[in-house]
Motif scaffolding. Structure first.
Motif, PDB file in Angstrom:
ATOM      1  N   ILE A   1      33.541  56.689  46.643  1.00 46.03           N
ATOM      2  CA  ILE A   1      34.593  56.270  47.676  1.00 46.03           C
ATOM      3  C   ILE A   1      34.477  57.484  48.883  1.00 46.03           C
ATOM      4  N   ALA A   2      34.411  58.909  48.357  1.00 46.55           N
ATOM      5  CA  ALA A   2      34.380  59.743  49.281  1.00 46.55           C
ATOM      6  C   ALA A   2      33.068  59.489  50.352  1.00 46.55           C
ATOM      7  N   GLN A   3      31.803  59.230  49.750  1.00 50.65           N
ATOM      8  CA  GLN A   3      30.790  58.969  50.680  1.00 50.65           C
ATOM      9  C   GLN A   3      30.971  57.879  51.577  1.00 50.65           C
ATOM     10  N   LEU A   4      31.607  56.761  51.040  1.00 52.94           N
ATOM     11  CA  LEU A   4      31.686  55.579  52.144  1.00 52.94           C
ATOM     12  C   LEU A   4      33.021  55.846  53.094  1.00 52.94           C
ATOM     13  N   LEU A   5      33.793  56.806  52.919  1.00 48.99           N
ATOM     14  CA  LEU A   5      34.865  57.100  54.036  1.00 48.99           C
ATOM     15  C   LEU A   5      34.518  58.107  55.030  1.00 48.99           C
TER      16      LEU A   5
END
Length: 424
Positions: free
Chosen positions: A323-327
């Protein structure tokens, strides 16, 4: 039921009133189930710290001992609660301090829960505060007899870990913690763990979303039975199996599934059925897949998304990292919450994942979820999620619309404020 000398001693009060009340409850419970005896357990996962107005009234009347006696022991006497006899953990409960002010969830319930944590931790309860205790330290071994609540935890415990538990309740787990006993019936009995159905995947099941949709169909197809899974299934990871099991328990009542060659009690399809002939397979193809997708998205009409919810069951550290990577480099409109165990939140903090999610405007929250706490951000009309379980339950609990899709589609909805998902 046939009781051992030690069980008779506990029933007759040798270990105190609370243990006697617990044994009385277990005997009544076992008799109602038709169990012939009790079995030892050293792994209990229940709920006693989760606040509610009813629990608040009981605490006001007689403290946490009174609340535990009434709710967890079905006992209306004034008794003292001793230290738990066997290891016991608290599953997910209400929102904590990290969610204060984000919803209409009453602050007095947060305080009540804090008080409960102090009381029960002193009595040997590990406050894990998650629906996924196996992610943060409670990891039973194969064939271990457990007494667990929470449908998604129970199906993972039985199926993926090969431990043995029925889907227990607040009272039976409360009594098990004080006695180290639980009725020997259902999933504790070896012959009751063999598969009853075959569900065959005729389309690839090879992603988090596909495992969730397949699980939702399997639960609908077999209800409370025990499916063996065959066909075009890929190699799942922890998150896939967590999602699959939760979905089977949501649309049906599955407590145990087998995937031949993968889950511990089913090296082969023949072993899953205990050598008995397997029935004709229930097919899962494109038509069934589309039915699942349309069913989970039937609550959505407006494409304006106010709220995105990720982490049901609670997200693994790998999921939080993704999730952190996608954001990265993006900014959220509205609200995005990632639910994870508090222990994994600490690891997410350390690895910079929390910082990345918060930099985009999201929140990493612990201990609970909107369905459990019955609260979402103020003004929420439409939410999006990658969880089949939340898409199923939250519209009924909160009266809001739901969109179900992939993690990427949910993050896109959080950034754009629009739902643009669709079945590939």
């Amino acid at each position: 039921m046939l009781l051992t000398d030690d069980e008779l001693r506990m029933r007759d009060g040798a270990d105190g009133e609370a243990v006697a009340a617990a044994m009385d409850l277990l005997i009544r419970y076992g008799d109602a189930l038709g169990a012939e005896r009790l079995v030892d357990t050293r792994n209990v996962a229940g709920t006693m710290t989760q606040p509610s107005p009813a629990k608040a009234r009981l605490v006001a009347e007689g403290g946490w001992a009174k609340a535990y006696a009434v709710i967890n022991l079905d006992c209306d006497r004034d008794i003292e609660i001793p230290r738990m006899k066997v290891p016991m953990c608290q599953l997910q409960h209400g929102f904590g301090d990290d969610a204060a002010g984000l919803t209409s969830y009453p602050p007095q319930l947060i305080q009540l829960q804090d008080d409960a944590e102090s009381y029960f931790s002193e009595r040997g309860v590990n406050i894990l505060a998650t629906c996924t205790p196996y992610q943060v330290g409670n990891l039973p071994v194969r064939n271990e007899h457990c007494a667990w609540m929470e449908s998604s935890a129970v199906v993972y415990c039985n199926s993926v870990l090969g431990a043995r538990t029925n889907c227990e309740g607040a009272a039976s787990t409360g009594a098990a913690g004080l006695t180290g006993k639980i009725p020997y019936w259902g999933n504790h009995v070896p012959e009751n763990r063999f598969a009853t159905h075959v569900v065959d995947a005729g389309v690839p099941v090879d992603s988090f979303q596909e495992w969730g949709m397949f699980g939702y169909y399997v639960g609908e197809a077999v209800q409370e039975a025990r499916p063996a899974i065959t066909g075009a299934v890929g190699q799942p990871d922890l998150a896939d199996l967590k999602h699959f099991g939760a979905a089977t328990a949501t649309s049906g009542g599955v407590e145990l599934f087998h995937i031949p060659g993968l889950t511990p009690e089913a090296p082969t399809l023949d072993a899953a059925f205990g050598g008995r002939p397997a029935p004709e397979a229930i097919p899962y193809g494109e038509a069934e897949r589309r039915w699942v997708y349309e069913t989970l998205n039937a609550q959505g009409t407006s494409t304006d998304v106010d709220f995105v919810l990720l982490g049901c069951p609670h997200a693994s550290l790998d999921q939080v990292a993704r999730i952190a990577q996608l954001l990265e480099g993006r900014r959220i409109r509205g609200e995005l919450w990632v639910m994870t165990p508090r222990a994994l939140r600490t690891m997410a903090d350390r690895n910079g994942y929390t910082r990345a999610i918060e930099a985009a405007g999201g929140r990493v929250l612990t201990d609970s979820c909107p369905a459990m706490s019955k609260a979402a951000p103020a003004g929420t009309r439409v939410f999006a999620t990658d969880s089949a379980k939340q898409a199923h339950y939250l519209p009924a609990i909160l009266g809001i619309e739901a969109w179900f899709g992939t993690l990427e589609e949910c993050v896109d909805a959080a950034v754009t404020g629009r739902w643009r998902g669709g079945l590939a």
